[in-house]
Design a protein around this motif. Structure first.
Motif, PDB file in Angstrom:
ATOM      1  N   ARG A  96     -22.616  49.321 -17.702  1.00  0.00           N
ATOM      2  CA  ARG A  96     -21.786  48.333 -17.006  1.00  0.00           C
ATOM      3  C   ARG A  96     -20.299  48.677 -17.184  1.00  0.00           C
ATOM      4  NH1 ARG A  96     -21.326  45.221 -12.907  1.00  0.00           N
ATOM      5  NH2 ARG A  96     -23.424  44.425 -13.265  1.00  0.00           N
ATOM      6  N   VAL A  97     -19.963  49.039 -18.374  1.00  0.00           N
ATOM      7  CA  VAL A  97     -18.543  49.357 -18.641  1.00  0.00           C
ATOM      8  C   VAL A  97     -18.108  50.560 -17.813  1.00  0.00           C
ATOM      9  CG1 VAL A  97     -16.916  50.158 -20.412  1.00  0.00           C
ATOM     10  CG2 VAL A  97     -18.582  48.365 -20.942  1.00  0.00           C
ATOM     11  N   LYS A  98     -18.903  51.625 -17.824  1.00  0.00           N
ATOM     12  CA  LYS A  98     -18.556  52.820 -17.076  1.00  0.00           C
ATOM     13  C   LYS A  98     -18.489  52.534 -15.588  1.00  0.00           C
ATOM     14  CE  LYS A  98     -18.371  55.575 -20.667  1.00  0.00           C
ATOM     15  NZ  LYS A  98     -17.099  56.248 -21.060  1.00  0.00           N
ATOM     16  N   PHE A  99     -19.387  51.711 -15.142  1.00  0.00           N
ATOM     17  CA  PHE A  99     -19.408  51.404 -13.707  1.00  0.00           C
ATOM     18  C   PHE A  99     -18.179  50.595 -13.323  1.00  0.00           C
ATOM     19  CE2 PHE A  99     -20.725  48.483 -10.242  1.00  0.00           C
ATOM     20  CZ  PHE A  99     -20.821  49.423  -9.239  1.00  0.00           C
ATOM     21  N   ASP A 100     -17.807  49.634 -14.173  1.00  0.00           N
ATOM     22  CA  ASP A 100     -16.608  48.842 -13.878  1.00  0.00           C
ATOM     23  C   ASP A 100     -15.361  49.739 -13.883  1.00  0.00           C
ATOM     24  OD1 ASP A 100     -18.124  46.569 -13.664  1.00  0.00           O
ATOM     25  OD2 ASP A 100     -17.780  45.888 -15.738  1.00  0.00           O
ATOM     26  N   LEU A 102     -15.330  52.908 -13.141  1.00  0.00           N
ATOM     27  CA  LEU A 102     -15.376  53.720 -11.942  1.00  0.00           C
ATOM     28  C   LEU A 102     -14.873  52.941 -10.749  1.00  0.00           C
ATOM     29  CD1 LEU A 102     -16.174  56.426 -10.670  1.00  0.00           C
ATOM     30  CD2 LEU A 102     -18.486  55.486 -10.369  1.00  0.00           C
ATOM     31  N   LYS A 103     -15.221  51.659 -10.712  1.00  0.00           N
ATOM     32  CA  LYS A 103     -14.760  50.855  -9.579  1.00  0.00           C
ATOM     33  C   LYS A 103     -13.250  50.632  -9.634  1.00  0.00           C
ATOM     34  CE  LYS A 103     -17.402  47.317 -10.202  1.00  0.00           C
ATOM     35  NZ  LYS A 103     -18.001  45.990  -9.970  1.00  0.00           N
ATOM     36  N   ALA A 104     -12.676  50.619 -10.834  1.00  0.00           N
ATOM     37  CA  ALA A 104     -11.236  50.315 -10.988  1.00  0.00           C
ATOM     38  C   ALA A 104     -10.351  51.527 -10.700  1.00  0.00           C
ATOM     39  CB  ALA A 104     -10.964  49.816 -12.414  1.00  0.00           C
ATOM     40  N   LYS A 111     -10.898  61.923 -13.162  1.00  0.00           N
ATOM     41  CA  LYS A 111     -11.471  60.889 -14.047  1.00  0.00           C
ATOM     42  C   LYS A 111     -12.772  60.344 -13.477  1.00  0.00           C
ATOM     43  CE  LYS A 111     -10.047  57.106 -16.942  1.00  0.00           C
ATOM     44  NZ  LYS A 111      -8.956  56.166 -17.328  1.00  0.00           N
ATOM     45  N   ALA A 112     -12.870  60.285 -12.120  1.00  0.00           N
ATOM     46  CA  ALA A 112     -14.099  59.808 -11.479  1.00  0.00           C
ATOM     47  C   ALA A 112     -15.268  60.733 -11.792  1.00  0.00           C
ATOM     48  CB  ALA A 112     -13.885  59.705  -9.960  1.00  0.00           C
TER      49      ALA A 112
END
Length: 571
Positions: A96-100, A102-104, A111-112
């Protein structure tokens, strides 16, 4: 315990085993179903979610578009609600953290790419964790299935063995006592009362065995209590039979000799031990007397015994039980003394009859001379006396003739002169002989005799005497001015029948069976109608000596019909 309760307990036990087997099967099938459902519901879905997220990550070159973001968000939310394994929660939170993060990002491609690598690593961890869980749960389900198979097989085998043992042993439990009881009953039916049933059970079979044992003991006591009296009565009967002067021979229903008294053994010429228990027809092959007793129906027998000829009469008595013949008794009565007296009587009658015929004939000759006017005239009273004397002399001559004929029959000296003659010759002679008697009573004799009838083989004199006797009786018992019918016709293919029918008062049915007996006279007949009682008896002997038959038919008020038959000649 009663048989009913034992059956209930046995079937209940089998039913319980069946329920246990079914219950275990249902339990393990349920467990297998739950394990399979857990694999599909938890781990497999997590793998599917991570696969969908990984596919979306691989489809983007760096930054995510809205569609990919939406798809990843949707699967990530589902994964967050499907965490089941240990450590899966930390990996999901990190994802969840990594996905958030990535969205930010705002266009930072480098970095993506790093975030893509971290997300894939986390997805691989979640997938590997669930794959391991799937393998573990599969092994658990397989173990559950193997245990279930083993346990159900064991319980099923045990149930089969119990059911097989029940199937094999239970029929014997019921049938064996019944078979033993049947065998004991057969022995009891053979009067073997020393029978006991050893049923150790406390059920109905035990009670049946005790009742049967009590019954056989009582029967044995009853048999023993009566045996002495039966043996005594048997001995007494044997003593009575042996003391009798008549020969007595007992046979069973299969013609085996049961007993023979001393007189019978003496006549047969064999000791009792050689006769008793043997098959009578086998002995009769070599013993003439026994063969005559078994085969011949003659009542009177002449037997050479005690160094002389003796006369015996045979009487056969049937022994029955409940309308079933179970044997017979042959009795030979010694009538030698009576036969000797009868022979003496017959000889005396024959001698007297023969001696009386000469003086009676002389009287009749003298009467004829007295009636001749050349001897001298007689007045009316003297003429009446002469007629009375002539009638009495005629009757005396008839009686002596009948007595002489009877003596010839009884002594076996009856001589027949057979010849061929037409029936009309016999009829004409008889009618002519009785014409005067019939005219005096105004009785008409209607003769029906076809001249085309064949000849008969007969003794003309004796056959005519028989027909005269029948016609004379018919005239005697007829009313004045009545009719007597004399009919001659073909009776059978080889016989001619002569019949005399009167229309008098008839004969009572109870006297018909005795009408041909010697010296028998019908009660109620007038003095003019009765004779010596020998006429019909002699007629019967004359006809039967010619191989013919004689009989009578009569009803009260209808008259009587006497008939006899003779053998015809030719076809």
């Amino acid at each position: 315990m009663t048989i009913k309760n034992k059956l209930r307990a046995g079937f209940s036990f089998l039913f319980l085993l069946a329920l246990v087997c079914c219950g275990l099967s249902i339990y393990f099938l349920t467990r297998l179903s739950v394990d399979a459902r857990d694999i599909l519901k938890d781990n497999y879905k997590s793998v599917q979610y991570t696969k969908n997220i990984g596919a979306s990550i691989d489809a983007s070159a760096g930054l995510l578009n809205s569609r990919q973001t939406e798809l990843i968000e949707e699967n990530l939310v589902k994964q967050e609600h499907n965490v089941t394994e240990h450590g899966e929660q930390q990996l999901t939170d990190s994802l969840r953290v990594k996905f958030d993060a990535l969205k930010a990002l705002n266009g930072d491609e480098a970095k993506a790419v790093q975030l893509h690598t971290d997300i894939k690593r986390l997805l691989y961890g979640i997938m590997q964790l669930n794959m391991n869980a799937i393998e573990h749960k599969y092994a658990t389900a397989k173990k559950t299935a193997d245990d279930a198979t083993l346990l159900v097989a064991f319980v099923g085998s045990f149930l089969f063995l119990v059911a097989f043992s029940f199937t094999v042993n239970f029929p014997g439990y019921i049938a064996n006592p019944i078979k033993e009881l049947t065998e004991r009953i057969k022995e009891v039916s053979k009067r073997n009362y020393h029978q006991q049933l050893n049923f150790k059970s406390n059920d109905e079979f035990g009670e049946l065995g005790q009742a049967f044992n009590t019954m056989t003991k009582k029967l044995d006591e009853y048999e023993n209590s009566n045996l002495a009296s039966i043996l005594f009565e048997k001995k007494r009967i044997e003593t009575i039979i042996n003391s009798m002067h008549d020969a007595i021979l007992g046979l069973d229903e299969k013609s085996f000799i049961i007993f023979a008294n001393e007189v019978a053994c003496t006549l047969i010429g064999m000791p009792e031990e050689s006769l008793t228990g043997r098959y009578a027809p086998d002995i009769s092959i070599e013993n003439d007397l026994l063969r005559n007793l078994l085969v011949n129906d003659q009542i009177k027998m002449k037997i050479y015994a005690d160094n002389r000829e003796s006369y015996y009469t045979k009487e056969v008595l049937s022994v029955t039980s409940k309308d079933k013949v179970i044997g017979s008794v042959i009795i030979l009565k010694n009538i030698t003394e009576f036969q000797q007296l009868d022979d003496a009587k017959t000889n005396f009658i024959a001698t007297i009859s023969h001696e009386l015929k000469t003086p009676i004939s002389s009287i009749k000759m003298s009467l004829k001379l007295l009636e001749d006017s050349r001897i001298g005239e007689v007045n009316a009273e003297q003429k009446q006396l002469l007629e009375n004397i002539d009638e009495d002399a005629r009757r005396l001559l008839q009686i002596t003739g009948e007595l002489l004929d009877m003596a010839q029959v009884e002594t076996g000296k009856l001589q027949l002169n057979f010849g061929s003659t037409h029936p009309k010759n016999i009829v004409d002679y008889a009618v002519k002989a009785l014409k005067t008697t019939a005219d005096q009573k105004q009785v008409s004799i209607n003769v029906h005799c076809d001249e085309n009838l064949p000849d008969v083989q007969a003794d003309l004199d004796k056959t005519t005497w028989v027909l005269i006797n029948l016609l004379s009786n018919a005239i005697k018992y007829s009313h004045e001015k009545s009719v007597v019918d004399l009919i001659v016709k073909i009776y059978k293919a080889d016989e001619i029948e002569f019949s005399v029918q009167d229309h008098g008062r008839g004969i009572d049915q109870k006297y018909l069976s005795r009408i041909f007996e010697r010296y028998f006279k019908i009660p109620g007949a007038t003095a003019e109608q009765t004779g010596t009682g020998l006429g019909l008896a002699i007629a019967k002997d004359f006809i039967e000596a010619q191989a013919g038959k004689i009989g009578v038919e009569s009803e009260i008020g209808e008259g009587s019909r006497f008939y006899f038959t003779l053998k015809r000649i030719g076809n």
